[in-house]
Design a protein around this motif. Structure first.
Motif, short mmCIF file in Angstrom:
data_model
loop_
_atom_site.label_atom_id
_atom_site.label_comp_id
_atom_site.label_asym_id
_atom_site.label_seq_id
_atom_site.Cartn_x
_atom_site.Cartn_y
_atom_site.Cartn_z
N ALA A 156 0.66 -1.05 -0.20
CA ALA A 156 0.09 -0.19 -0.10
C ALA A 156 0.69 1.30 0.15
CB ALA A 156 -1.14 -0.06 1.28
N LEU A 157 1.95 1.05 0.67
CA LEU A 157 2.88 2.51 0.81
C LEU A 157 3.75 2.51 -0.34
CD1 LEU A 157 3.53 2.28 4.64
CD2 LEU A 157 1.67 3.44 3.21
N THR A 158 3.68 1.64 -1.32
CA THR A 158 4.87 1.43 -2.39
C THR A 158 4.77 2.71 -3.36
OG1 THR A 158 5.17 -0.70 -2.30
CG2 THR A 158 5.50 0.37 -4.27
N PRO A 159 3.43 3.06 -3.94
CA PRO A 159 3.38 3.81 -5.28
C PRO A 159 3.59 5.26 -4.76
CG PRO A 159 1.06 3.26 -4.22
CD PRO A 159 2.21 2.28 -3.53
N THR A 160 4.44 5.78 -5.86
CA THR A 160 4.73 7.36 -5.42
C THR A 160 3.41 8.03 -5.92
OG1 THR A 160 7.15 7.10 -6.24
CG2 THR A 160 6.01 9.28 -6.48
N ASP A 161 2.99 9.13 -4.91
CA ASP A 161 1.86 9.97 -5.08
C ASP A 161 1.73 10.94 -6.13
OD1 ASP A 161 -0.89 10.07 -3.93
OD2 ASP A 161 -0.11 12.23 -3.59
N PRO A 162 0.76 10.97 -7.00
CA PRO A 162 0.80 12.18 -8.05
C PRO A 162 0.63 13.24 -7.50
CG PRO A 162 -0.91 10.57 -8.41
CD PRO A 162 -0.26 10.02 -7.39
N VAL A 163 -0.53 13.28 -6.85
CA VAL A 163 -0.83 14.63 -6.25
C VAL A 163 0.25 15.47 -5.21
CG1 VAL A 163 -2.55 15.53 -4.45
CG2 VAL A 163 -3.16 13.46 -6.02
N LEU A 164 1.02 14.77 -4.47
CA LEU A 164 2.01 15.09 -3.70
C LEU A 164 3.22 15.40 -4.55
CD1 LEU A 164 1.96 13.39 -0.34
CD2 LEU A 164 0.75 15.55 -0.96
N ALA A 165 3.50 14.72 -5.52
CA ALA A 165 4.40 14.83 -6.55
C ALA A 165 4.53 16.14 -7.44
CB ALA A 165 4.70 13.69 -7.48
N SER A 166 3.18 16.36 -7.71
CA SER A 166 2.72 17.45 -8.57
C SER A 166 3.32 18.97 -7.91
CB SER A 166 1.50 17.63 -8.86
OG SER A 166 0.56 18.10 -7.80
N THR A 167 3.39 18.91 -6.62
CA THR A 167 4.07 20.31 -6.06
C THR A 167 5.61 20.33 -6.30
OG1 THR A 167 4.50 18.91 -3.67
CG2 THR A 167 2.34 19.98 -4.09
N VAL A 168 6.11 19.12 -6.53
CA VAL A 168 7.72 19.27 -7.15
C VAL A 168 7.57 19.74 -8.59
CG1 VAL A 168 9.84 18.02 -7.14
CG2 VAL A 168 7.84 17.74 -4.99
N THR A 169 6.82 18.94 -9.41
CA THR A 169 6.93 19.03 -10.83
C THR A 169 6.24 20.04 -11.54
OG1 THR A 169 4.92 17.39 -10.93
CG2 THR A 169 7.07 16.32 -10.55
N THR A 170 5.32 20.74 -10.96
CA THR A 170 4.57 21.87 -11.61
C THR A 170 4.73 22.96 -11.23
OG1 THR A 170 2.70 21.46 -10.43
CG2 THR A 170 2.71 19.96 -12.47
N GLY A 171 4.49 24.03 -11.87
CA GLY A 171 4.52 25.55 -11.58
C GLY A 171 6.02 26.05 -12.14
N GLU A 172 5.57 27.25 -11.97
CA GLU A 172 7.07 28.09 -12.73
C GLU A 172 8.23 27.95 -12.00
OE1 GLU A 172 8.33 32.67 -13.84
OE2 GLU A 172 6.25 32.23 -13.45
N PRO A 173 8.26 27.89 -10.47
CA PRO A 173 9.45 27.82 -9.78
C PRO A 173 10.00 26.39 -9.86
CG PRO A 173 7.89 28.63 -8.40
CD PRO A 173 7.11 28.13 -9.44
N ALA A 174 9.35 25.26 -10.22
CA ALA A 174 9.90 24.13 -10.35
C ALA A 174 10.57 23.91 -11.82
CB ALA A 174 8.90 22.94 -10.30
N GLU A 175 9.74 24.72 -12.87
CA GLU A 175 10.26 24.63 -14.11
C GLU A 175 11.34 25.42 -14.38
OE1 GLU A 175 6.80 26.39 -16.25
OE2 GLU A 175 5.75 24.45 -16.29
N GLN A 176 11.79 26.41 -13.51
CA GLN A 176 13.05 27.15 -13.67
C GLN A 176 14.17 26.39 -12.91
OE1 GLN A 176 11.69 30.86 -11.80
NE2 GLN A 176 11.08 31.67 -13.52
N ASP A 177 13.68 25.81 -11.64
CA ASP A 177 14.95 25.09 -11.10
C ASP A 177 15.23 23.61 -11.39
OD1 ASP A 177 15.01 27.56 -9.56
OD2 ASP A 177 13.86 26.86 -8.21
N LEU A 178 14.32 22.91 -11.75
CA LEU A 178 14.55 21.72 -12.09
C LEU A 178 14.69 21.07 -13.62
CD1 LEU A 178 12.19 20.19 -9.24
CD2 LEU A 178 14.65 20.46 -9.29
N PRO A 179 15.60 20.22 -13.72
CA PRO A 179 15.44 19.91 -15.21
C PRO A 179 14.18 19.18 -15.75
CG PRO A 179 17.39 18.92 -14.18
CD PRO A 179 16.47 19.60 -13.11
N GLY A 180 13.85 19.38 -16.79
CA GLY A 180 12.56 18.82 -17.50
C GLY A 180 12.59 17.39 -17.68
#
Length: 421
Positions: free
Chosen positions: A129-153
């Protein structure tokens, strides 16, 4: 009354997040974490303004809410990047799904057995049950202008696509865990897994292709209004989820496959319109669920776990994923900073709640499964919510500027090569 209070609080938080969107994204605290904290304050542990059934007493509503939210979230992931970009990330995503995900389940189960002293069946249920990476919480890291500026695509794309795919595919691990726990034979679990995955692939691909063709035909003949077009993929996600439930296949995985198929056959204009509304819904609809989760946290049951429960939660965050991704950095073609960042940000959230409550519905499980599992979800929401912004800034300092503003523009317009290099 309880629902009204939760909706009012979620609405107020959503208004603040919408009005100061960029500022919120730069805070060292995520919106789901804020919602969780507000839920705790409104719940019986503090103000007692809401009275919701305890987690161990009634979790059917939580399972349904998590299922619907995951459908929206994985559809959003499937539409986030042009199809050729997503296809170019096939190799690392498959490696994460085929190797890292099963190892994470085994490691988590081992940690549960070691720290909590549970048997093989209970440990397997917790681990799956605890294995999958959560897409909802992961979106706070992968989306938005700050993430796009700081992290590789590439890093953001791989994490997004992994979180979208493994939410459904984790069902295979859950079925195996149910076999180990007793209610299923291993043969029955493998047969059900085969039907779930193959059926979901066929259903999702067909309905995604059909939906894309229907929307293109409507647009070509001027029959599709802009308003309905914007919510088309959300309605499509719910339809796939419903059909998947009727024919007993993995509905969440079917929705993700449907989104990819729709992405492949639709035009760039349609994809951009759909991804805007899907990302908005994914961002704001999650808030009431985290508010409700904060209000039902099983504090007394957590206390009964003692220090072993906290040790388990911390061990899961540090040992479930980071060492595995780091050791596989060469096959994943990741530099050391990328392996550390991608390994750390594999949050545990709504998907774990979905599978924990699914296990509880399939059999009368030991209460420690829900208690320990909910503790890990809460700790992951807290820790990853607090480290997302500092981690992003630290990555940029260590790895150096990557010209990601240009890369982000290419992602949205579909002009990037999408290769794996």
């Amino acid at each position: 009354m309880t629902v009204d209070v939760l909706l009012a609080a979620a609405g107020a938080l959503a208004l603040l997040a919408a009005a100061w969107s960029d500022w919120f994204r730069r805070l060292p605290i995520s919106e789901p974490l804020l919602a969780l904290a507000i839920g705790i304050v409104l719940g019986p542990a503090v103000l007692g303004a809401v009275d919701v059934p305890a987690l161990l007493e009634d979790h059917a509503w939580l399972h349904t809410a998590a299922r619907l939210l995951l459908a929206i979230s994985v559809m959003s992931v499937a539409l986030r990047y042009p199809f050729h970009t997503a296809r170019g990330r096939t190799r690392p995503v498959l490696l994460l799904l085929a190797v890292v995900m099963p190892v994470m389940a085994v490691v988590t189960a081992g940690l549960a057995a070691w720290t909590l002293g549970v048997g093989l069946g209970v440990a397997a249920l917790i681990g799956a049950a605890l294995t999958p990476t959560d897409p909802v919480l992961a979106s706070t890291v992968t989306t938005g202008e700050p993430a796009e500026q700081d992290l590789p695509g590439r890093d953001r794309q791989v994490l997004s696509l992994e979180s979208g795919a493994n939410d459904g595919l984790a069902l295979a691990l859950v079925l195996i865990a149910l076999a180990l726990a007793g209610p299923l034979t291993m043969g029955d679990a493998l047969l059900e897994t085969l039907w779930d995955v193959v059926g979901a692939l066929l259903l999702g691909a067909f309905l995604g292709w059909l939906g894309g063709q229907a929307l293109k035909a409507g647009a070509d003949h001027g029959a599709t209004d802009p308003g309905p077009e914007l919510v088309f993929t959300i309605v499509l996600a719910f339809a796939v989820l419903g059909v998947g439930g009727l024919i007993h296949v993995d509905g969440i995985f079917a929705v993700f496959v449907c989104g990819l198929a729709f992405n492949a056959v639709s035009t760039g204009r349609e994809r951009e319109a759909d991804v805007r509304i899907d990302e908005a819904v994914n961002r704001f609809v999650v808030l009431p669920l985290f508010l409700a989760f904060g209000a039902i946290l099983p504090w007394s049951e957590w206390r009964s776990l003692g220090w072993a429960g906290l040790l388990f939660a911390v061990a899961v965050l540090f040992l479930r994923r980071p060492p595995i991704v780091y050791l596989l950095r060469r096959p994943l073609r990741l530099a050391r900073p990328d392996a550390v960042h991608l390994g750390w940000f594999g949050p545990i959230g709504i998907s774990a709640l979905f599978y924990l409550t699914l296990e509880a519905e399939r059999l009368s499980i030991d209460p420690v499964v829900l208690v320990a599992g909910s503790l890990v979800v809460a700790v992951s929401t807290l820790v990853h919510g607090l480290t997302a912004t500092p981690g992003r800034v630290l990555y940029r300092k260590v790895a150096g500027p990557k010209g990601e503003a240009v890369d982000a523009t290419r992602e949205r317009t579909g002009s990037s090569s999408g290769g794996d290099g």
